[in-house]
Design an enzyme around this catalytic site. Structure first.
Site, PDB file in Angstrom:
ATOM      1  CG  ASP A  52      67.678  75.437  60.803  1.00  0.00           C
ATOM      2  OD1 ASP A  52      67.390  75.469  62.011  1.00  0.00           O
ATOM      3  OD2 ASP A  52      68.832  75.575  60.363  1.00  0.00           O
ATOM      4  CE1 TYR A 110      70.368  67.876  60.462  1.00  0.00           C
ATOM      5  CE2 TYR A 110      72.124  67.693  62.085  1.00  0.00           C
ATOM      6  CZ  TYR A 110      70.813  67.996  61.763  1.00  0.00           C
ATOM      7  OH  TYR A 110      69.937  68.403  62.744  1.00  0.00           O
TER       8      TYR A 110
END
Length: 253
Positions: A52, A110
């Site tokens: 993002d 992540y």
């Protein structure tokens, strides 16, 4: 025709995410333009995931096809001469034509960084989420462990990209404190839109006492996004590890 896999890292602060956007600068667009300059034709870059806006990658894999005969050991150097300082190609490899950076990826990790201190550090601006109230990492770990396994993760998904299923498998979700920095590492076979940031917000909710760690199973079963924690800011999130189905293109930060 050759299929080239690129290994790169980037600071996502200045970009509207990985994916090409009509009216905003993205990492993919910047990389495609640099690659086109190097190989002499338009390039379509396939990335391993849609990070993002504001999200970083300590490791990232992309691939593209080309008729260019540029030696693979020169690709990274050539691309870096055309890229801004916040995107760096660290290596390249010729891969089978069937290789796809996202389709061949079987697991991703992540890492989310929280700067947990009463006083802000300017060197962590857009690099970690500044959180001044002390967080108990033991409670955070207890909460994070509730996400491990195969579940429907609709309760920690923001409205965004359409997917066929919201069921994913989380292999681990580990919390580690290093002084004033708290690291949350989560590995799964795939992630929904804003899933890691919402999971992190839910773990912080537990540390704040707003929910109990054992409530997370009920929240996941409910599928109710408003029952889970907030979506935390993007600047603390990094892609840090990738695994591929051929076992050859695994890459670690």
């Amino acid at each position: 025709m050759r299929n080239l896999a690129l290994f790169l890292k980037y600071d996502g602060t200045a970009y509207h995410g990985w994916q090409v956007q009509k009216n905003a600068c993205s990492v993919a667009q910047t990389l495609e333009e640099a690659a086109a300059d190097v190989v002499g034709h338009p390039v379509h870059m396939t990335g391993c995931g849609r990070t993002d806006a504001g999200v970083h990658a300590r490791t990232y894999v992309a691939n593209f096809r080309t008729e260019s005969r540029i030696p693979v050991d020169r690709v990274a150097y050539a691309l870096n001469t055309h890229l801004p300082a916040d995107i760096v190609v660290t290596g390249a490899r010729e891969v089978p034509l069937g290789f796809n950076a996202i389709g061949s990826c079987v697991r991703k990790e992540y890492t989310y960084q929280i700067y947990n201190s009463r006083i802000r550090d300017p060197f962590f601006v857009n690099r970690a989420w500044f959180y001044p109230k002390h967080l108990d990492e033991a409670v955070m770990q207890e909460a994070a462990a509730q996400f491990v396994g195969t579940h429907d993760f609709a309760a920690v998904r923001s409205v965004g990209t359409d997917v066929k299923s919201t069921v994913r498998t989380v292999y681990y979700f580990d919390v580690e404190r290093r002084g004033e920095l708290i690291l949350l590492r989560v590995c799964a076979n795939g992630f929904l839109y804003n899933m890691v940031r919402a999971m992190t917000g839910t773990v912080v909710y537990a540390a704040e006492g707003k929910i109990r760690p054992q409530d997370i199973a009920r929240i996941l079963e409910s599928g109710n996004r408003t029952a889970a924690g907030p979506t935390v800011p993007p600047g603390g999130l990094y892609m840090t590890h990738l695994w591929y189905d051929d076992g050859e293109v695994a890459f670690d930060a």
